[in-house]
Design an enzyme around this catalytic site. Structure first.
Site: not given
Length: 506
Positions: A52, A82, A194, A277, A280, A326, A411
């Site tokens: 791959y 991409h 990646n 608060y 404190r 990834f 994916e």
């Protein structure tokens, strides 16, 4: 010079490189590992094996076989296709961090990249050739594909980059820096993009600044305590030891150290039994955020020394595995957690601001101005803090609980880690601005107290503020003063002023 080997890059070293422009070099052992993994990639190509990302397409196209003569075109097309980022460019320091962290992951020797390709990335970082990387487009798996593709564009002579303060075409930036673009070989495009380095770069810078912000929050609380003549009993070590969360212990110790010697809080006469608060419970609230920040720091340091691409090359075994390193889920959850922790530091700070400007709660002049009515004083500064805190509540909605399928459902679960990291980065800036308002209002409130009774730690902060911002005697433009205080917080100048007097804060 900082030598990287992918195993032990520290957060401070990253800051030294990214912000301090310390030079980077590849560790010799790492270089040998890079060569070994590259050798296996080339052997696999020669044997014509199906692997791959090396001899196949990507994502849903993993079943498409690529002939050997098309391998370089495949890698080039990967980067060009991409690079689909939109939105504003990321800050240059974030991109510098991306470059460093990607180089550190690659030098581990499990990615199959050529040494000369990795060296170009390091050379660009050292020459401060910073690619223009758009902030939106990553879903956080398969890593930060979109932003990293924009980073790699410049390595190929495409895209845009900043060099010597100027934005220009990528190839021009390389030429001006004395560098040359490369042609990617098999696996190299995938090796470069990646990974989780965009979300981790944001996270690493954010967590470093968050650690400092937690200390600054303790300083703010101490200054406000004196301004409101609070009761310091709540910070007693004996109370904290009965609930010994590390962050709570540290916050209380810091505030006690800063208030040591105060005549405004350590006094016999008191007009109330206990504080609200927001005074404190400061150790408990600040402490919980501190513990969250420290947890996130551990996650981030692990991630910056991890191999996060796919497939991973194991030359010692002669094997390549496809996996899921990834996937950004570890960082996604951590960034959401960090954002919430930072939002809480701002939340309690804004409530302290309200107590300072509200005369019904403070016993001080309305909005901390002597001639109120004709003057609004710090009335609207509290509005600004309230606005930022409200915005943080929206930004604190977790991104990591969302997922949307990509790549034709190959994916089918993604982390949204980069969205979580970007949100955290915005929350951090908002929180710094809220604390800036608290410092201004607390210092102004002290104009109505006996400043001779200030503790040495708080006096150092008060003096630093007054060295550039005078007391408010009549209405004037406040925005530049908030900006100035935020810069002093972000740079660590506030912390340094206190530490010079009381010693190192925890």
């Amino acid at each position: 010079m900082i030598y990287i080997n992918g195993e032990n890059l520290a957060l401070q070293q990253m800051i030294d490189v990214v912000r301090g422009f310390e030079k980077v070099a590849l560790d010799q052992e790492g270089i040998e590992k890079v060569k070994a993994s590259r050798k296996l990639v080339e052997e696999l190509i020669e044997r014509g094996e199906v692997v791959y990302g090396i001899t196949t397409g990507f994502g849903k196209l993993a079943d498409v076989m690529i002939p050997q003569e098309k391998v370089e075109e495949l890698q080039r097309n990967l980067i060009l296709s991409h690079a689909c980022g939109v939105g504003d460019p990321l800050p240059k320091e974030v991109v510098r961090a991306m470059m460093l962290l990607r180089a550190n992951a690659l030098v581990k020797g499990y990615s199959g990249i050529r040494l000369e390709t990795l060296q170009l990335l390091v050379d660009m970082l050292n020459a401060d050739v910073v690619p223009v990387v758009y902030s939106q487009g990553s879903v956080g798996a398969s890593g930060d594909l979109v932003p990293l593709a924009h980073m790699v564009l410049v390595m190929l002579g495409y895209g845009e980059a900043y060099y010597q303060g100027e934005r220009m075409p990528g190839d021009k930036a390389l030429i001006k820096a004395g560098l040359k673009p490369i042609t990617l070989g098999a696996k190299e495009g995938l090796a470069l993009i990646n990974g989780t380095q965009c979300m981790t770069a944001l996270g690493a810078l954010g967590v470093y600044d968050s650690l400092n912000l937690a200390k600054t929050a303790d300083i703010c609380a101490a200054l406000t305590m004196e301004a409101l003549q609070g009761i310091p009993d709540a910070y007693d070590e004996r109370i904290q030891q009965l609930r010994p969360h590390p962050g709570q212990l540290k916050a209380a110790r810091n505030i006690r150290a800063i208030l040591n010697g105060s005549g405004l809080v350590y006094r016999k006469e008191r007009d109330r039994v206990q504080d609200a608060y927001t005074l404190r419970c400061t150790p408990q609230v600040h402490g919980a955020s501190r513990d969250a920040i420290n947890y996130v720091a551990e996650v981030v340091v692990r991630e910056i020394n991890s191999a996060t691409d796919n497939p991973l090359i194991f030359p010692e075994d002669g094997i390549v595995f496809s996996g899921g390193n990834f996937h950004g889920q570890p960082i996604a959850l951590a960034m959401d957690f960090l954002g919430i922790a930072l939002a809480e530091l701002a939340n309690i700070s804004e409530r302290r601001i309200e107590r300072l400007v509200n005369s019904n709660l403070s016993g001080l002049p309305p909005f901390l101005i002597a001639d109120s009515g004709i003057n609004s004083g710090y009335m609207i500064a509290q509005y600004t803090a309230a606005s930022l805190v409200s915005e943080n509540k929206v930004l604190s909605h977790p991104a990591s609980v969302d997922s949307i399928p990509t790549s034709a459902n190959q994916e089918d679960h993604v982390s949204m880690g980069t969205i979580a990291a970007r949100k955290m980065y915005n929350i951090l800036t908002n929180a710094e601005n809220v604390l800036a308002v608290e410092l201004l209002t607390a210092a102004q409130a002290l104009e109505f107290r006996d400043k001779d009774k200030l503790a040495s730690g708080t006096k150092a902060v008060y003096d630093l503020i007054r060295s550039s911002i005078p007391a408010l005697t009549h209405d004037r433009l406040i925005a530049p003063e908030i900006h100035k205080m935020q810069e002093k917080i972000h740079s660590g100048e506030i912390i340094q002023a206190v530490e010079q007097v009381v010693g190192l804060l925890l």
